[in-house]
Design a protein around this motif. Sequence first.
Motif, PDB file in Angstrom:
ATOM      1  N   ASP A 148      -5.415   2.749  12.340  1.00 23.11           N
ATOM      2  CA  ASP A 148      -6.373   2.989  13.419  1.00 23.11           C
ATOM      3  C   ASP A 148      -5.832   3.962  14.457  1.00 23.11           C
ATOM      4  OD1 ASP A 148      -4.494   1.554  14.806  1.00 23.11           O
ATOM      5  OD2 ASP A 148      -5.802  -0.131  15.305  1.00 23.11           O
ATOM      6  N   GLU A 149      -4.823   4.739  14.066  1.00 20.92           N
ATOM      7  CA  GLU A 149      -4.175   5.723  14.925  1.00 20.92           C
ATOM      8  C   GLU A 149      -3.189   5.091  15.900  1.00 20.92           C
ATOM      9  OE1 GLU A 149      -4.449   8.891  14.366  1.00 20.92           O
ATOM     10  OE2 GLU A 149      -5.941   8.548  12.807  1.00 20.92           O
ATOM     11  N   ASN A 150      -3.264   3.781  16.101  1.00 20.25           N
ATOM     12  CA  ASN A 150      -2.310   3.087  16.967  1.00 20.25           C
ATOM     13  C   ASN A 150      -1.339   2.233  16.162  1.00 20.25           C
ATOM     14  OD1 ASN A 150      -3.382   3.972  19.528  1.00 20.25           O
ATOM     15  ND2 ASN A 150      -5.116   2.594  19.163  1.00 20.25           N
ATOM     16  N   GLU A 151      -1.872   1.554  15.158  1.00 20.42           N
ATOM     17  CA  GLU A 151      -1.062   0.709  14.297  1.00 20.42           C
ATOM     18  C   GLU A 151      -1.380   1.000  12.834  1.00 20.42           C
ATOM     19  OE1 GLU A 151      -0.223  -3.314  16.912  1.00 20.42           O
ATOM     20  OE2 GLU A 151      -1.943  -3.292  15.544  1.00 20.42           O
ATOM     21  N   VAL A 152      -0.384   0.766  11.991  1.00 21.61           N
ATOM     22  CA  VAL A 152      -0.553   0.971  10.550  1.00 21.61           C
ATOM     23  C   VAL A 152      -0.245  -0.341   9.842  1.00 21.61           C
ATOM     24  CG1 VAL A 152       0.208   2.252   8.516  1.00 21.61           C
ATOM     25  CG2 VAL A 152       0.136   3.392  10.752  1.00 21.61           C
ATOM     26  N   ARG A 153      -1.183  -0.787   9.011  1.00 23.47           N
ATOM     27  CA  ARG A 153      -0.948  -1.972   8.180  1.00 23.47           C
ATOM     28  C   ARG A 153      -0.691  -1.509   6.763  1.00 23.47           C
ATOM     29  NH1 ARG A 153      -5.546  -6.443   7.595  1.00 23.47           N
ATOM     30  NH2 ARG A 153      -6.420  -4.845   6.215  1.00 23.47           N
ATOM     31  N   GLU A 163       1.364  -4.613  -5.669  1.00 19.63           N
ATOM     32  CA  GLU A 163       1.608  -5.005  -4.289  1.00 19.63           C
ATOM     33  C   GLU A 163       2.254  -6.391  -4.272  1.00 19.63           C
ATOM     34  OE1 GLU A 163      -2.111  -4.946  -2.301  1.00 19.63           O
ATOM     35  OE2 GLU A 163      -2.259  -2.762  -2.285  1.00 19.63           O
ATOM     36  N   TYR A 164       3.105  -6.629  -3.281  1.00 18.34           N
ATOM     37  CA  TYR A 164       3.687  -7.955  -3.152  1.00 18.34           C
ATOM     38  C   TYR A 164       3.966  -8.242  -1.682  1.00 18.34           C
ATOM     39  CZ  TYR A 164       8.277  -5.825  -2.450  1.00 18.34           C
ATOM     40  OH  TYR A 164       9.319  -5.091  -1.966  1.00 18.34           O
ATOM     41  N   GLY A 165       4.047  -9.517  -1.365  1.00 19.58           N
ATOM     42  CA  GLY A 165       4.324  -9.926   0.000  1.00 19.58           C
ATOM     43  C   GLY A 165       3.112  -9.775   0.896  1.00 19.58           C
ATOM     44  N   ALA A 166       3.255 -10.303   2.118  1.00 18.28           N
ATOM     45  CA  ALA A 166       2.168 -10.219   3.093  1.00 18.28           C
ATOM     46  C   ALA A 166       2.113  -8.816   3.684  1.00 18.28           C
ATOM     47  CB  ALA A 166       2.396 -11.245   4.206  1.00 18.28           C
ATOM     48  N   PRO A 167       0.927  -8.399   4.161  1.00 22.95           N
ATOM     49  CA  PRO A 167       0.834  -7.097   4.823  1.00 22.95           C
ATOM     50  C   PRO A 167       1.727  -7.072   6.059  1.00 22.95           C
ATOM     51  CG  PRO A 167      -1.350  -8.004   4.378  1.00 22.95           C
ATOM     52  CD  PRO A 167      -0.377  -9.090   4.110  1.00 22.95           C
ATOM     53  N   ARG A 168       2.261  -5.888   6.368  1.00 21.23           N
ATOM     54  CA  ARG A 168       3.088  -5.716   7.553  1.00 21.23           C
ATOM     55  C   ARG A 168       2.426  -4.679   8.447  1.00 21.23           C
ATOM     56  NH1 ARG A 168       8.135  -7.707   7.373  1.00 21.23           N
ATOM     57  NH2 ARG A 168       9.015  -6.046   8.671  1.00 21.23           N
ATOM     58  N   VAL A 169       2.637  -4.827   9.749  1.00 24.92           N
ATOM     59  CA  VAL A 169       2.015  -3.928  10.709  1.00 24.92           C
ATOM     60  C   VAL A 169       3.082  -3.309  11.595  1.00 24.92           C
ATOM     61  CG1 VAL A 169       0.391  -3.729  12.635  1.00 24.92           C
ATOM     62  CG2 VAL A 169      -0.119  -5.274  10.733  1.00 24.92           C
ATOM     63  N   LEU A 170       3.006  -1.992  11.750  1.00 24.86           N
ATOM     64  CA  LEU A 170       3.907  -1.256  12.629  1.00 24.86           C
ATOM     65  C   LEU A 170       3.092  -0.355  13.544  1.00 24.86           C
ATOM     66  CD1 LEU A 170       6.856   0.031  10.386  1.00 24.86           C
ATOM     67  CD2 LEU A 170       6.991  -1.662  12.206  1.00 24.86           C
ATOM     68  N   ALA A 171       3.636  -0.125  14.736  1.00 27.72           N
ATOM     69  CA  ALA A 171       3.051   0.912  15.579  1.00 27.72           C
ATOM     70  C   ALA A 171       3.123   2.227  14.817  1.00 27.72           C
ATOM     71  CB  ALA A 171       3.804   1.008  16.896  1.00 27.72           C
ATOM     72  N   SER A 173       3.910   5.194  15.629  1.00 27.89           N
ATOM     73  CA  SER A 173       5.130   5.970  15.861  1.00 27.89           C
ATOM     74  C   SER A 173       6.297   5.402  15.072  1.00 27.89           C
ATOM     75  CB  SER A 173       5.461   5.997  17.353  1.00 27.89           C
ATOM     76  OG  SER A 173       5.642   4.676  17.860  1.00 27.89           O
ATOM     77  N   ALA A 174       6.411   4.058  15.018  1.00 27.84           N
ATOM     78  CA  ALA A 174       7.487   3.431  14.264  1.00 27.84           C
ATOM     79  C   ALA A 174       7.301   3.668  12.768  1.00 27.84           C
ATOM     80  CB  ALA A 174       7.537   1.933  14.561  1.00 27.84           C
ATOM     81  N   PHE A 175       6.056   3.613  12.311  1.00 31.20           N
ATOM     82  CA  PHE A 175       5.785   3.859  10.894  1.00 31.20           C
ATOM     83  C   PHE A 175       6.211   5.276  10.511  1.00 31.20           C
ATOM     84  CE2 PHE A 175       3.169   5.126   7.294  1.00 31.20           C
ATOM     85  CZ  PHE A 175       3.254   4.026   6.459  1.00 31.20           C
TER      86      PHE A 175
END
Length: 234
Positions: A148-153, A163-171, A173-175
């Motif tokens: 969403d331009e602010n966070e990436v899932r 795919e494996y594991g739960a989704p992760r979310v990063l800002a 910029s961190a991504f």
Amino acid sequence: MRRTDAARADAPMARSQCNAASLGSLLEAFGPDAELKTGACLAKDVLFEKTAVRLVAELRDAGHFVVRLLRDQGVLWEGETDLAALSNWDLFSARIARERSAPSIAQPAPSETPVRAWGPKEEALTRGLLPPIVGETWVMDVRVEDDDENEVRYRSINIGGEEYGAPRVLARSAFEETFVASQNGYRMLVRVLEVSAEHVVYQRISPQRELAGRARSCPMIVFLANFMPEAAAY
């Protein structure tokens, strides 16, 4: 430069055991114009905090070294530096001592994608694969689910494309500081630091091709199920 908070008793000493050939004898045989190539290992006994330790320096590129101080089958300190710093051991060792005595502050590491424990699926994925070699760059693919331009899932992808594991979310910029774009989405690059029969120690590489974050260890079978050599990923 990075430090370890305590010596690792299981750290492989093989990395410090170069073939016994002094620099003096090599210079006499090959002359001062001979070059050391990436991966060359230099070892020397030095005094650190009034105690004899083994200094092991592995040449990476352009005069940069991965340096380890070893004592009693463990790693007292490890990090990266350049030739200029290594040339003055008194100043360099004082700097390491200050780092070791500084309070350790735990930092969250959401960007360091964890790998799950192994099982039958990992065993099937890794059957017949060759283990990594110290100094190699390997990659782990991830798939973006939402941006969403602010966070990436995103989700991690194993070498079977699942795919494996739960989704992760990063800002965002961190991504962008952690992953690089690829044909299939994005991937995280890591440098292989140590390899044993059962475990791999690796460290993340930034998009600028610099070591970042903390070194991590995982079982060999898990590493092979989640990472592939960079050279084979294109």
